[in-house]
Write an enzyme that holds these catalytic residues in place. Structure first.
Site, PDB file in Angstrom:
ATOM      1  N   LYS A   1       0.810  -1.222   0.000  1.00 24.14           N
ATOM      2  CA  LYS A   1       0.000   0.000   0.000  1.00 24.14           C
ATOM      3  C   LYS A   1       0.848   1.279   0.000  1.00 24.14           C
ATOM      4  O   LYS A   1       0.385   2.339  -0.396  1.00 24.14           O
ATOM      5  CB  LYS A   1      -0.946   0.012   1.196  1.00 24.14           C
ATOM      6  CG  LYS A   1      -1.999  -1.086   1.148  1.00 24.14           C
ATOM      7  CD  LYS A   1      -3.328  -0.525   0.814  1.00 24.14           C
ATOM      8  CE  LYS A   1      -4.462  -1.537   0.709  1.00 24.14           C
ATOM      9  NZ  LYS A   1      -4.327  -2.821   1.350  1.00 24.14           N
TER      10      LYS A   1
ATOM     11  N   SER B   1      -8.676  -0.131   7.033  1.00 26.40           N
ATOM     12  CA  SER B   1      -8.644  -1.092   8.127  1.00 26.40           C
ATOM     13  C   SER B   1      -7.212  -1.328   8.565  1.00 26.40           C
ATOM     14  O   SER B   1      -6.956  -2.126   9.439  1.00 26.40           O
ATOM     15  CB  SER B   1      -9.278  -2.398   7.676  1.00 26.40           C
ATOM     16  OG  SER B   1      -8.574  -2.910   6.577  1.00 26.40           O
TER      17      SER B   1
ATOM     18  N   GLY C   1     -15.969 -13.752   1.259  1.00 25.51           N
ATOM     19  CA  GLY C   1     -16.262 -12.476   0.606  1.00 25.51           C
ATOM     20  C   GLY C   1     -15.955 -12.539  -0.874  1.00 25.51           C
ATOM     21  O   GLY C   1     -14.990 -11.948  -1.337  1.00 25.51           O
TER      22      GLY C   1
ATOM     23  N   GLU D   1      -9.543 -13.948  -3.616  1.00 23.26           N
ATOM     24  CA  GLU D   1     -10.213 -13.296  -2.490  1.00 23.26           C
ATOM     25  C   GLU D   1     -10.672 -14.355  -1.495  1.00 23.26           C
ATOM     26  O   GLU D   1     -10.695 -15.541  -1.790  1.00 23.26           O
ATOM     27  CB  GLU D   1     -11.373 -12.427  -2.989  1.00 23.26           C
ATOM     28  CG  GLU D   1     -12.460 -13.185  -3.711  1.00 23.26           C
ATOM     29  CD  GLU D   1     -13.518 -12.270  -4.330  1.00 23.26           C
ATOM     30  OE1 GLU D   1     -13.524 -11.063  -4.070  1.00 23.26           O
ATOM     31  OE2 GLU D   1     -14.357 -12.799  -5.082  1.00 23.26           O
TER      32      GLU D   1
ATOM     33  N   ASP E   1     -17.276 -11.208  -3.462  1.00 26.21           N
ATOM     34  CA  ASP E   1     -17.947 -10.161  -4.250  1.00 26.21           C
ATOM     35  C   ASP E   1     -17.234  -9.907  -5.578  1.00 26.21           C
ATOM     36  O   ASP E   1     -17.873  -9.585  -6.570  1.00 26.21           O
ATOM     37  CB  ASP E   1     -18.020  -8.856  -3.446  1.00 26.21           C
ATOM     38  CG  ASP E   1     -16.646  -8.351  -3.071  1.00 26.21           C
ATOM     39  OD1 ASP E   1     -16.013  -8.988  -2.199  1.00 26.21           O
ATOM     40  OD2 ASP E   1     -16.192  -7.358  -3.650  1.00 26.21           O
TER      41      ASP E   1
ATOM     42  N   SER F   1       1.269  -9.882  -0.396  1.00 19.58           N
ATOM     43  CA  SER F   1       0.917  -8.459  -0.319  1.00 19.58           C
ATOM     44  C   SER F   1       1.304  -7.742   0.966  1.00 19.58           C
ATOM     45  O   SER F   1       1.465  -6.531   0.972  1.00 19.58           O
ATOM     46  CB  SER F   1      -0.577  -8.288  -0.595  1.00 19.58           C
ATOM     47  OG  SER F   1      -1.327  -9.101   0.284  1.00 19.58           O
TER      48      SER F   1
ATOM     49  N   ASN G   1       1.801  -7.561   8.025  1.00 20.96           N
ATOM     50  CA  ASN G   1       1.465  -6.914   9.297  1.00 20.96           C
ATOM     51  C   ASN G   1       0.450  -7.715  10.098  1.00 20.96           C
ATOM     52  O   ASN G   1      -0.750  -7.672   9.839  1.00 20.96           O
ATOM     53  CB  ASN G   1       0.945  -5.503   9.047  1.00 20.96           C
ATOM     54  CG  ASN G   1       2.050  -4.598   8.525  1.00 20.96           C
ATOM     55  OD1 ASN G   1       3.197  -4.726   8.943  1.00 20.96           O
ATOM     56  ND2 ASN G   1       1.714  -3.724   7.599  1.00 20.96           N
TER      57      ASN G   1
ATOM     58  N   GLY H   1      -7.256  -2.590  -5.847  1.00 18.90           N
ATOM     59  CA  GLY H   1      -6.162  -1.693  -6.237  1.00 18.90           C
ATOM     60  C   GLY H   1      -4.956  -2.472  -6.742  1.00 18.90           C
ATOM     61  O   GLY H   1      -4.411  -2.180  -7.818  1.00 18.90           O
TER      62      GLY H   1
END
Ligand SMILES: *Cc1c(COP(=O)(O)O)cnc(C)c1O
Length: 319
Positions: free
Chosen positions: A53, A78, A208, A204, A210, A304, A307, A182
């Protein structure tokens, strides 16, 4: 609006050069043997702030006008986007305010505050963060940089896959962790340019799906907040900018279970000596658990982020 193209990602790469790390691409004979394929892990868990990110955040802030820099940046996240904006802002002397869910991992909240940002807490099950963001942006004159539905964010994220292809050359399959899209959208643009025959696949959480539903339906589908250990992918819908790129450049979206994520966390720790957070394992889990057929192929895997509280990590891998 002009569709995003690879030159936009190249421009992002030159903006963030020397600020974001060029992360390593790791291989593992054990992983290759298990998947019966050649796997290349692009390790964004070693990126600054511990996740990709930072790339999108840096690129977005680098494009601020003097007026925007003066008023500051605002976002909701989040966790990893929050830390990314907080560090990128502090490095360039910009004030940052971050709207975070009340149940965000403690490590991520602490890190965000540690980078000097103001943290504003909200209830993710009762309040709408987009609405809070719009209101605060209006009241304070700050520029809102959302975590995925933004062209500069997408282009920054696309630089990770660009670096991967620069190192490996063309690949047969690229697996990408998917939340709001993203990373997947940016990666797909890089793949189309640098490895045109590569199948680009988003991964995913099962709870979830979607993204998969959206691709099948041809429009963005919204779901309830998914119940998954992949806290970085607890989004209810893809971004609009993201979906435009994804429907154009992504071949498929698949899902993995929380149990497969935990198994992959263990594999990364034991065999590759890496701490990877649950969401960071999405793409690797799809390869290691045969969710995507990869036998005999050269496969890129976006790891990705890394953390995760040590206590949570321990609880997950010893359960
Ligand atoms: C944000 C995040 C994702 C999902 O990225 P999107 O761009 O929202 O699809 C995946 N993994 C990690 C570690 C993240 O922080």
């Amino acid at each position: 609006m002009i569709p995003l193209q690879f030159s936009d990602i190249q421009a992002a790469a030159s903006r963030i050069a020397g600020i974001a790390h060029r992360t390593p691409v790791l291989t593992s004979r054990t992983a290759n043997a298990r998947a019966n394929a050649q796997l290349f892990f692009k390790c964004e868990n070693y990126q600054r702030t511990g996740a990709f990110k930072f790339r999108g955040a840096c690129n977005a802030l680098a494009r601020f006008t003097d007026e925007q820099r003066h008023a500051g940046v605002l976002t909701y996240s989040s966790g990893n986007h929050a830390q990314a904006i907080a560090l990128a802002a502090s490095l360039s002397g910009i004030k940052a305010a971050i709207i975070m869910p009340h149940d965000a991992p403690a490590l991520k909240v602490a890190a965000t505050k540690g980078y000097g940002a103001e943290v504003i807490v909200y209830d993710r099950y009762k309040e709408n963060r987009e609405e809070i963001g719009r209101r605060l942006a209006f009241e304070r004159g700050m520029t809102l940089i959302p975590p995925y539905d933004h062209r500069d964010v997408i282009c920054g994220q696309g630089t990770a896959a660009m670096e991967l292809f620069e190192e490996t050359g063309p690949l047969d399959v690229l697996l990408v962790c998917l939340g709001g899209g993203g990373l997947l959208a940016g990666s797909a643009i890089s793949a189309r340019a640098l490895s045109p025959n590569c199948r680009v696949i988003g991964v995913e959480p099962e709870a979830g799906d979607d993204g998969r539903q959206s691709l099948a339906k041809g429009e963005v589908v919204t779901i309830a907040v998914p119940d998954t250990i992949a806290d970085g992918a607890m989004v209810t819908h893809l971004g609009q900018h993201n979906f435009e790129v994804i429907r154009r450049d992504v071949d498929a979206i698949v899902t993995v279970s929380d149990a497969q994520l935990v198994d992959t966390m263990k594999f990364c720790a034991e065999r590759m000596k890496m701490v990877v957070e649950p969401t960071g394992c999405l793409a690797a889990a799809a390869a290691l658990h045969g969710v995507v057929p990869v036998a005999g192929l050269r496969v890129g895997i976006l790891v990705s982020g890394g953390n995760v509280d040590l206590a949570r990590f321990a609880a997950l891998v010893t359960a």
